[in-house]
Design an enzyme around this catalytic site. Structure first.
Site, PDB file in Angstrom:
ATOM      1  N   ASP A 168       4.570  47.309 -77.758  1.00 21.59           N
ATOM      2  CA  ASP A 168       5.314  48.484 -77.291  1.00 21.59           C
ATOM      3  C   ASP A 168       6.134  48.157 -76.053  1.00 21.59           C
ATOM      4  O   ASP A 168       5.630  47.491 -75.127  1.00 21.59           O
ATOM      5  CB  ASP A 168       4.320  49.582 -76.885  1.00 21.59           C
ATOM      6  CG  ASP A 168       4.239  50.702 -77.889  1.00 21.59           C
ATOM      7  OD1 ASP A 168       5.112  50.806 -78.776  1.00 21.59           O
ATOM      8  OD2 ASP A 168       3.280  51.494 -77.785  1.00 21.59           O
TER       9      ASP A 168
ATOM     10  N   LYS B 147       8.238  47.590 -80.333  1.00 22.14           N
ATOM     11  CA  LYS B 147       8.356  48.989 -80.765  1.00 22.14           C
ATOM     12  C   LYS B 147       8.891  49.805 -79.605  1.00 22.14           C
ATOM     13  O   LYS B 147       8.508  49.562 -78.451  1.00 22.14           O
ATOM     14  CB  LYS B 147       6.996  49.541 -81.217  1.00 22.14           C
ATOM     15  CG  LYS B 147       7.066  51.023 -81.604  1.00 22.14           C
ATOM     16  CD  LYS B 147       5.834  51.472 -82.341  1.00 22.14           C
ATOM     17  CE  LYS B 147       4.663  51.870 -81.496  1.00 22.14           C
ATOM     18  NZ  LYS B 147       4.901  52.929 -80.492  1.00 22.14           N
TER      19      LYS B 147
ATOM     20  N   GLU C  14       4.782  59.964 -85.854  1.00 19.38           N
ATOM     21  CA  GLU C  14       3.571  60.468 -85.204  1.00 19.38           C
ATOM     22  C   GLU C  14       3.567  61.993 -85.189  1.00 19.38           C
ATOM     23  O   GLU C  14       4.523  62.625 -84.736  1.00 19.38           O
ATOM     24  CB  GLU C  14       3.455  59.921 -83.767  1.00 19.38           C
ATOM     25  CG  GLU C  14       2.188  60.446 -83.076  1.00 19.38           C
ATOM     26  CD  GLU C  14       1.774  59.690 -81.814  1.00 19.38           C
ATOM     27  OE1 GLU C  14       2.394  58.648 -81.492  1.00 19.38           O
ATOM     28  OE2 GLU C  14       0.829  60.157 -81.157  1.00 19.38           O
TER      29      GLU C  14
ATOM     30  N   GLU D  94      10.221  54.026 -78.503  1.00 18.99           N
ATOM     31  CA  GLU D  94      10.200  55.437 -78.888  1.00 18.99           C
ATOM     32  C   GLU D  94      11.600  56.034 -78.825  1.00 18.99           C
ATOM     33  O   GLU D  94      12.369  55.738 -77.910  1.00 18.99           O
ATOM     34  CB  GLU D  94       9.261  56.216 -77.955  1.00 18.99           C
ATOM     35  CG  GLU D  94       7.814  55.763 -78.062  1.00 18.99           C
ATOM     36  CD  GLU D  94       6.858  56.580 -77.192  1.00 18.99           C
ATOM     37  OE1 GLU D  94       7.288  57.584 -76.567  1.00 18.99           O
ATOM     38  OE2 GLU D  94       5.672  56.205 -77.143  1.00 18.99           O
TER      39      GLU D  94
ATOM     40  N   ASP E 190       1.267  51.098 -75.909  1.00 23.69           N
ATOM     41  CA  ASP E 190       1.168  51.480 -74.492  1.00 23.69           C
ATOM     42  C   ASP E 190       0.030  52.493 -74.301  1.00 23.69           C
ATOM     43  O   ASP E 190      -0.294  52.863 -73.175  1.00 23.69           O
ATOM     44  CB  ASP E 190       2.504  51.993 -73.940  1.00 23.69           C
ATOM     45  CG  ASP E 190       3.012  53.220 -74.657  1.00 23.69           C
ATOM     46  OD1 ASP E 190       2.430  53.612 -75.690  1.00 23.69           O
ATOM     47  OD2 ASP E 190       4.012  53.805 -74.184  1.00 23.69           O
ATOM     48  N   SER E 191      -0.618  52.886 -75.404  1.00 25.40           N
ATOM     49  CA  SER E 191      -1.863  53.662 -75.316  1.00 25.40           C
ATOM     50  C   SER E 191      -2.897  52.894 -74.496  1.00 25.40           C
ATOM     51  O   SER E 191      -3.876  53.475 -74.023  1.00 25.40           O
ATOM     52  CB  SER E 191      -2.411  53.961 -76.716  1.00 25.40           C
ATOM     53  OG  SER E 191      -2.450  52.780 -77.504  1.00 25.40           O
TER      54      SER E 191
HETATM   55  O1  KIV Z   1       0.769  53.357 -78.072  1.00 27.57           O
HETATM   56  C1  KIV Z   1       0.277  53.398 -79.213  1.00 27.57           C
HETATM   57  O2  KIV Z   1      -0.892  53.068 -79.426  1.00 27.57           O
HETATM   58  C2  KIV Z   1       1.133  53.849 -80.293  1.00 27.57           C
HETATM   59  C3  KIV Z   1       0.485  54.139 -81.613  1.00 27.57           C
HETATM   60  C4  KIV Z   1      -0.363  55.312 -81.512  1.00 27.57           C
HETATM   61  C5  KIV Z   1       1.471  54.253 -82.707  1.00 27.57           C
HETATM   62  O3  KIV Z   1       2.298  54.000 -80.121  1.00 27.57           O
END
Ligand code: KIV
Length: 276
Positions: free
Chosen positions: A88, A118, A186, A120, A49-50
């Site tokens: 994510d 993924k 992280e 969090e 989600d970056s």
């Molecule tokens: O959103 C993302 O890119 C991430 C990574 C930095 C692990 O969660």
């Protein structure tokens, strides 16, 4: 297998089985061309989600939507054949409870073909992780600094120093017990990352953690120097493509203004050239 044979993309159980073995290699990707470049070099590729900050100019990941993850997930899927695709779950798509998480995780898998999601969170997400895994959705957990919680964590600080260490360790144990096939650590202190790696039975994937983790991940635009708004300490720049790209753009602009582009080799004659 012949020297030219392509490897098959690993699945969640293949990744789990790499615990303690050759380090797992991972990067984020958001587009087809970038996914193609990393496909043969990575064990898994994460549509993080970056993407919200890196490609959409958001100031945090909180504004990222399911639609954005699906669109970028589909683009990355088209560029991968050898690396596993993980996507994510965006903020607000899973925290209400297991049913909401299942609905959105299943949608991500159905609409992108990703092999895992993924999410969090540690202890507080264990029940949701267990629910998803029992229903056929492989889950990669993400603990330590969880950027979707910056407003309650008080910013992008190192997590797990001093008295906080036990809480991060408890998170790692909880997500492993719940059935996650791996866990991203992280921005946690190196010693704590090593302790977690030694203790949990699933691979740890470090980002700002330790070379002792079972694998590493970086945001691709950070490590290639495309994202220059800021550079976290844990990022190593393997290339500086941002300035290189800008220099190319500046040269193009100058040549257009000077009418030196397009040149003779870029334009077409009235008649097609004869073949003989
Ligand atoms: O959103 C993302 O890119 C991430 C990574 C930095 C692990 O969660």
């Amino acid at each position: 297998m012949s020297a030219t044979a392509k490897k098959q993309a690993p699945n969640a159980e293949d990744i789990r089985a790499r615990k303690g073995g050759t380090p797992l290699v991972s990067l984020t990707a958001y587009t087809t061309p970038m996914a193609r470049l990393m496909d043969k070099h990575c064990d898994f590729v994460l549509v993080g989600d970056s993407v919200g900050m890196v490609l959409h100019g958001l100031t945090s990941t909180l504004g990222v939507t399911m639609e954005m993850m699906i669109l970028h997930g589909q683009a990355v899927a088209r560029g991968l054949s050898q690396a596993m695709l993980v996507i994510d779950m965006p903020f607000g798509s899973y925290e209400e409870g297991p049913q909401q998480a299942f609905r959105n995780a299943a949608r991500l898998m159905a609409e992108t073909g990703c092999a895992a999601v993924k999410l969090e969170g540690g202890v507080e997400m264990a029940e949701t992780i267990r629910f998803l895994v029992k229903r056929g959705i492989p889950v990669m957990a993400h603990i330590g600094l969880t950027p979707q919680s910056i407003n309650t964590l008080g910013g992008y600080k190192v997590q797990g120093r001093d008295a906080q260490a036990e809480a991060v360790l408890a998170d790692a144990r909880a997500v492993a017990d719940a059935g996650a096939f791996s866990v991203v650590l992280e921005k946690v202190p190196q010693k704590l990352a090593d302790k977690i790696t030694a203790e949990v039975a699933i691979p740890t994937i470090g980002i700002g953690a330790s070379a002792g983790c079972d694998g590493q991940i970086l945001v691709v635009d950070d490590m290639l120097g495309f994202f220059t708004a800021f550079k976290p300490k844990f990022v190593k720049r393997y290339a500086d493509l941002g300035p290189l790209a800008e220099a190319g753009i500046a040269e193009y602009a100058a040549e257009v203004r000077a009418r030196s582009f397009p040149a003779a080799e870029h334009v077409f004659a009235d008649q097609a050239p004869s073949k003989g």
